[in-house]
Write a protein that holds these residues in place. Structure first.
Motif, PDB file in Angstrom:
ATOM      1  N   TYR A  43       0.865  -1.112  -0.092  1.00 14.38           N
ATOM      2  CA  TYR A  43       0.062   0.053   0.017  1.00 14.38           C
ATOM      3  C   TYR A  43       1.030   1.332  -0.004  1.00 14.38           C
ATOM      4  CZ  TYR A  43      -3.375  -3.684   1.278  1.00 14.38           C
ATOM      5  OH  TYR A  43      -4.095  -4.597   1.125  1.00 14.38           O
ATOM      6  N   ASP A  44       1.917   1.263  -0.643  1.00 14.26           N
ATOM      7  CA  ASP A  44       3.100   2.491  -0.512  1.00 14.26           C
ATOM      8  C   ASP A  44       2.601   3.012  -2.088  1.00 14.26           C
ATOM      9  OD1 ASP A  44       5.138   4.113  -0.795  1.00 14.26           O
ATOM     10  OD2 ASP A  44       6.555   2.581  -0.362  1.00 14.26           O
ATOM     11  N   THR A  45       1.520   3.921  -2.010  1.00 12.96           N
ATOM     12  CA  THR A  45       1.240   4.681  -3.185  1.00 12.96           C
ATOM     13  C   THR A  45       2.262   5.406  -3.785  1.00 12.96           C
ATOM     14  OG1 THR A  45      -0.877   4.888  -1.681  1.00 12.96           O
ATOM     15  CG2 THR A  45      -0.857   5.704  -4.002  1.00 12.96           C
ATOM     16  N   SER A  46       3.169   6.246  -3.078  1.00 16.35           N
ATOM     17  CA  SER A  46       4.021   7.244  -3.369  1.00 16.35           C
ATOM     18  C   SER A  46       5.027   6.311  -4.248  1.00 16.35           C
ATOM     19  CB  SER A  46       4.861   7.753  -2.170  1.00 16.35           C
ATOM     20  OG  SER A  46       3.893   8.515  -1.636  1.00 16.35           O
ATOM     21  N   ALA A  47       5.354   4.961  -3.774  1.00 16.44           N
ATOM     22  CA  ALA A  47       6.406   4.265  -4.676  1.00 16.44           C
ATOM     23  C   ALA A  47       5.956   3.890  -5.922  1.00 16.44           C
ATOM     24  CB  ALA A  47       6.891   3.064  -3.660  1.00 16.44           C
ATOM     25  N   VAL A  48       4.425   3.483  -6.076  1.00 15.70           N
ATOM     26  CA  VAL A  48       3.884   3.213  -7.134  1.00 15.70           C
ATOM     27  C   VAL A  48       3.863   4.404  -8.188  1.00 15.70           C
ATOM     28  CG1 VAL A  48       1.777   2.572  -8.178  1.00 15.70           C
ATOM     29  CG2 VAL A  48       2.353   1.621  -6.041  1.00 15.70           C
ATOM     30  N   PHE A  49       3.562   5.658  -7.879  1.00 15.48           N
ATOM     31  CA  PHE A  49       3.474   6.800  -8.618  1.00 15.48           C
ATOM     32  C   PHE A  49       5.080   7.106  -9.010  1.00 15.48           C
ATOM     33  CE2 PHE A  49      -0.620   7.962  -7.102  1.00 15.48           C
ATOM     34  CZ  PHE A  49      -1.265   8.340  -8.422  1.00 15.48           C
ATOM     35  N   ALA A  50       6.130   6.706  -8.096  1.00 14.33           N
ATOM     36  CA  ALA A  50       7.325   7.091  -8.457  1.00 14.33           C
ATOM     37  C   ALA A  50       7.871   6.136  -9.637  1.00 14.33           C
ATOM     38  CB  ALA A  50       8.375   6.810  -7.299  1.00 14.33           C
ATOM     39  N   GLY A  51       7.283   4.938  -9.677  1.00 15.70           N
ATOM     40  CA  GLY A  51       7.698   3.820 -10.679  1.00 15.70           C
ATOM     41  C   GLY A  51       6.850   4.280 -11.978  1.00 15.70           C
ATOM     42  N   LEU A  52       5.938   4.860 -11.935  1.00 14.69           N
ATOM     43  CA  LEU A  52       5.213   5.224 -13.028  1.00 14.69           C
ATOM     44  C   LEU A  52       5.912   6.389 -13.572  1.00 14.69           C
ATOM     45  CD1 LEU A  52       1.308   5.112 -11.863  1.00 14.69           C
ATOM     46  CD2 LEU A  52       2.531   3.487 -13.318  1.00 14.69           C
ATOM     47  N   ILE A  53       6.364   7.386 -12.875  1.00 13.60           N
ATOM     48  CA  ILE A  53       7.068   8.521 -13.473  1.00 13.60           C
ATOM     49  C   ILE A  53       8.199   8.002 -14.106  1.00 13.60           C
ATOM     50  CG2 ILE A  53       8.246  10.645 -12.734  1.00 13.60           C
ATOM     51  CD1 ILE A  53       5.872  11.007 -10.651  1.00 13.60           C
ATOM     52  N   VAL A  54       9.034   7.081 -13.658  1.00 15.82           N
ATOM     53  CA  VAL A  54      10.160   6.557 -14.297  1.00 15.82           C
ATOM     54  C   VAL A  54       9.751   5.797 -15.783  1.00 15.82           C
ATOM     55  CG1 VAL A  54      11.824   4.621 -14.230  1.00 15.82           C
ATOM     56  CG2 VAL A  54      11.727   6.184 -12.351  1.00 15.82           C
ATOM     57  N   LEU A  55       8.656   5.188 -15.630  1.00 15.55           N
ATOM     58  CA  LEU A  55       8.160   4.557 -16.924  1.00 15.55           C
ATOM     59  C   LEU A  55       7.799   5.723 -17.925  1.00 15.55           C
ATOM     60  CD1 LEU A  55       5.894   1.611 -15.836  1.00 15.55           C
ATOM     61  CD2 LEU A  55       8.290   1.656 -16.669  1.00 15.55           C
ATOM     62  N   MET A  56       7.105   6.556 -17.616  1.00 16.59           N
ATOM     63  CA  MET A  56       6.767   7.612 -18.319  1.00 16.59           C
ATOM     64  C   MET A  56       8.284   8.427 -18.910  1.00 16.59           C
ATOM     65  SD  MET A  56       4.455  11.028 -17.173  1.00 16.59           S
ATOM     66  CE  MET A  56       3.144  10.082 -16.428  1.00 16.59           C
ATOM     67  N   GLY A  57       9.296   8.721 -17.948  1.00 17.09           N
ATOM     68  CA  GLY A  57      10.284   9.064 -18.480  1.00 17.09           C
ATOM     69  C   GLY A  57      11.060   8.342 -19.499  1.00 17.09           C
ATOM     70  N   ILE A  58      11.251   7.081 -19.254  1.00 19.58           N
ATOM     71  CA  ILE A  58      11.878   6.124 -20.163  1.00 19.58           C
ATOM     72  C   ILE A  58      11.255   6.059 -21.707  1.00 19.58           C
ATOM     73  CG2 ILE A  58      12.356   3.475 -20.823  1.00 19.58           C
ATOM     74  CD1 ILE A  58      12.665   3.169 -17.937  1.00 19.58           C
ATOM     75  N   SER A  59       9.670   6.122 -21.645  1.00 16.20           N
ATOM     76  CA  SER A  59       9.210   6.022 -22.929  1.00 16.20           C
ATOM     77  C   SER A  59       9.210   7.416 -23.745  1.00 16.20           C
ATOM     78  CB  SER A  59       7.770   5.593 -22.711  1.00 16.20           C
ATOM     79  OG  SER A  59       7.046   6.380 -21.756  1.00 16.20           O
ATOM     80  N   MET A  60       9.449   8.561 -22.909  1.00 20.34           N
ATOM     81  CA  MET A  60       9.310   9.792 -23.748  1.00 20.34           C
ATOM     82  C   MET A  60      10.805  10.126 -24.240  1.00 20.34           C
ATOM     83  SD  MET A  60       7.136  12.390 -21.309  1.00 20.34           S
ATOM     84  CE  MET A  60       7.678  13.958 -22.037  1.00 20.34           C
TER      85      MET A  60
END
Lengths: 262, 284
Positions: free
Chosen positions: B241-258
């Protein structure tokens, strides 16, 4: 490349560029054209007119070897045609430029196909481009050009490999009237500078009389040769002045009559 | 010398005029698109932060500050770089394999009419299948290591690139081919000088569509069974239930694909320069 011309045929100035003898083209039981017999003389400017669907283009396709028929014979400079005839240039109103190639690279194409050395290709392409007045546009892409310029690219591309016959199938059909007359002037100049034969298909009588040494009138389907008219108007001709020549009107009437009593 | 001369000649005819100092300045002043975009981002982050802290929603939506802290924690224990590397390797190899095989097969089936006709029903059958449903099967076949994710990314990219190239290549104007034959082209030359350049447009389109699927393949693979990687970390964080870490992961993915899309865009503009040229004026 020119396997179509056999060695044992002696070509003299009198050998016809093309001889079609009793040629007819059928698709199943449907006779599309002929039987027709026609000689195209070397270096002449021959114009073929006739109603739509009478087989004008069929005749050009036979000359280019893209269409074969078993009835009748087609000789190119005295030799029977086998397969595609690489000694002709075929220009239609369709834009056959490769969109990913620049003007210069498009003109180079047939020479690359013939595996010419690069230096020779470069020189010849530049000369052909200059001859159609496209110098300065070498690096432009087809997408950037107008209809008239595209047509010039196609002419330059044909010019580059100097075929013995130019087959022109309503090449200026999509251009406006004024531009068309410009192109007529340039085409006649080109015909005079090359040693090639021009066979030009159109349904525009003005165009036919302006350009032709001889006009061939074909009948409606199945297309046959109905009449051949020699256009006795001296060259060089002016595309504007020629229309007020009294002979122009007479030829127009002859051709018009021949076309309309179908 | 020549390069400069060439460029100058070309730009005189085709390219935009160089921006003046004033225009450059203007891009960053108030009212420019960039300024508006920055404002939108700032306002969104502010609303996010406020609704998280004031409305007590931090558990569900985390907050920009919380995500920032999660980043710090992830980076500090040295796991983040390893995770990113794992995911990029999986997606990268999958992307290269998938697009080269997909491009080749799509090109051949698209160009050779007969082959295309024969294979079309199979192609359509596979097209309708949601490929993600194959993921569990891939665990069975390739285990839970990197191999499984690479194969899965390859599969997804393959299908995207294959379909686009296949459909596009089939649309070639056959008259262009017969005209080339008339101009003296041999069979081989028609492949190299007409078919390939024609298909390259569709190949690039397919690759652009396929690129995100490389990442999807890697992430889905990591969701199902993995020991590390960004997708694994996201799933792990969710189970705590660590939402912050989930969002951190999502942002990394966004960065990679951009970053990947930007790189692809550069390659594509160079290869397909002819598609983006501007009209010449006046027209002759």
């Amino acid at each position: 490349m020119m396997a179509a011309v056999a060695d044992d045929v002696t070509v003299t100035e009198l050998t016809p560029e093309f001889s079609f003898t009793d040629v007819s083209v059928r698709f199943g039981s449907f006779v599309a054209m002929g039987p027709a017999t026609l000689e195209v003389r070397q270096r002449e400017f021959l114009v073929i007119i006739g109603p739509s669907g009478c087989g004008k283009s069929t005749l050009l396709n036979l000359a280019a070897g893209t269409l074969q028929t078993r009835t009748g014979s087609v000789l190119h400079r005295g030799a029977p045609l086998r397969g595609i005839n690489h000694d002709v240039g075929y220009i239609t109103q369709k834009n056959y430029c490769l969109p990913w190639r620049t003007v210069e690279a498009n003109v180079r194409l047939p020479l690359e196909f013939r595996r010419w050395p690069a230096a020779k290709i470069k020189l010849r392409a530049a000369a052909a481009i200059a001859q159609v007045g496209l110098t300065g546009f070498e690096n432009a892409y087809p997408k950037q050009l107008s209809g008239g310029m595209l047509q010039r690219v196609l002419i330059a591309r044909t010019l580059a490999y100097n075929p013995s016959t130019y087959l022109l199938d309503e090449p200026f059909g999509s251009l406006d009237a004024q531009l068309r007359m410009h192109m007529h002037r340039e085409l006649m100049r080109l015909w005079q500078t090359t040693a090639s034969t021009f066979v030009f298909v159109t349904h525009d009588l003005h165009e036919a009389i302006t350009l032709a040494d001889r006009v061939v009138v074909m009948s409606g389907r199945p297309g046959r040769i109905k009449l051949i008219v020699d256009i006795d108007i001296p060259r060089p001709r002016d595309v504007v002045d020629i229309q007020s020549d009294p002979r122009f009107g007479a030829y127009f009437k002859t051709l018009w009559t021949a076309l309309s009593d179908d | 010398m020549t390069a400069i001369g060439k460029r100058a000649g070309r730009s005189a005819m085709l390219a935009d005029p160089a921006p003046t100092g004033w225009q450059v300045l203007n891009r960053f002043t108030l009212g420019s698109d960039t300024a508006i975009q920055i404002t939108i981002l700032a306002v969104t982050l502010a609303i996010w932060q406020i609704s998280a802290s004031r409305l007590g929603m931090e558990f569900w939506i985390s907050s920009p500050a919380g995500i920032w802290r999660a980043f710090g924690k992830w980076a500090a224990n040295g796991v983040m770089l390893g995770d990113i590397r794992t995911t990029i390797i999986e997606a990268g190899i999958g992307f290269v394999l998938g697009s080269s095989i997909g491009g080749l097969v799509g090109f051949v089936l698209g160009w050779v009419r007969r082959l295309g006709d024969i294979f079309e029903p199979f192609v359509i059958a596979f097209y309708t299948l949601p490929k993600v449903a194959l993921a569990p099967l891939f665990v069975l076949w390739f285990g839970i290591g990197m191999g499984n994710k690479i194969m899965f990314a390859t599969l997804l990219v393959f299908f995207m690139v294959f379909f686009t190239t296949f459909q596009g290549t089939r649309q070639v104007d056959r008259d262009l081919v017969s005209n080339a034959r008339l101009l003296g082209a041999s069979r081989w030359q028609i492949w190299t000088k007409i078919a390939l350049p024609h298909a390259s447009v569709w190949l690039f389109a397919g690759i652009r569509i396929g690129l995100p699927y490389a990442l999807i393949g890697a992430i889905v693979g990591e969701f199902i069974a993995a020991e590390n990687g960004v997708g694994f970390r996201i799933r792990e964080a969710t189970s705590f239930y660590d939402t912050s870490a989930v969002f951190a992961g999502l942002i990394v993915l966004m960065g990679i694909s951009m970053v990947c899309l930007a790189a692809l865009k550069i390659i594509e503009t160079r290869a397909l320069r002819w598609q983006n040229v501007r009209d010449l004026t006046p027209a002759g």
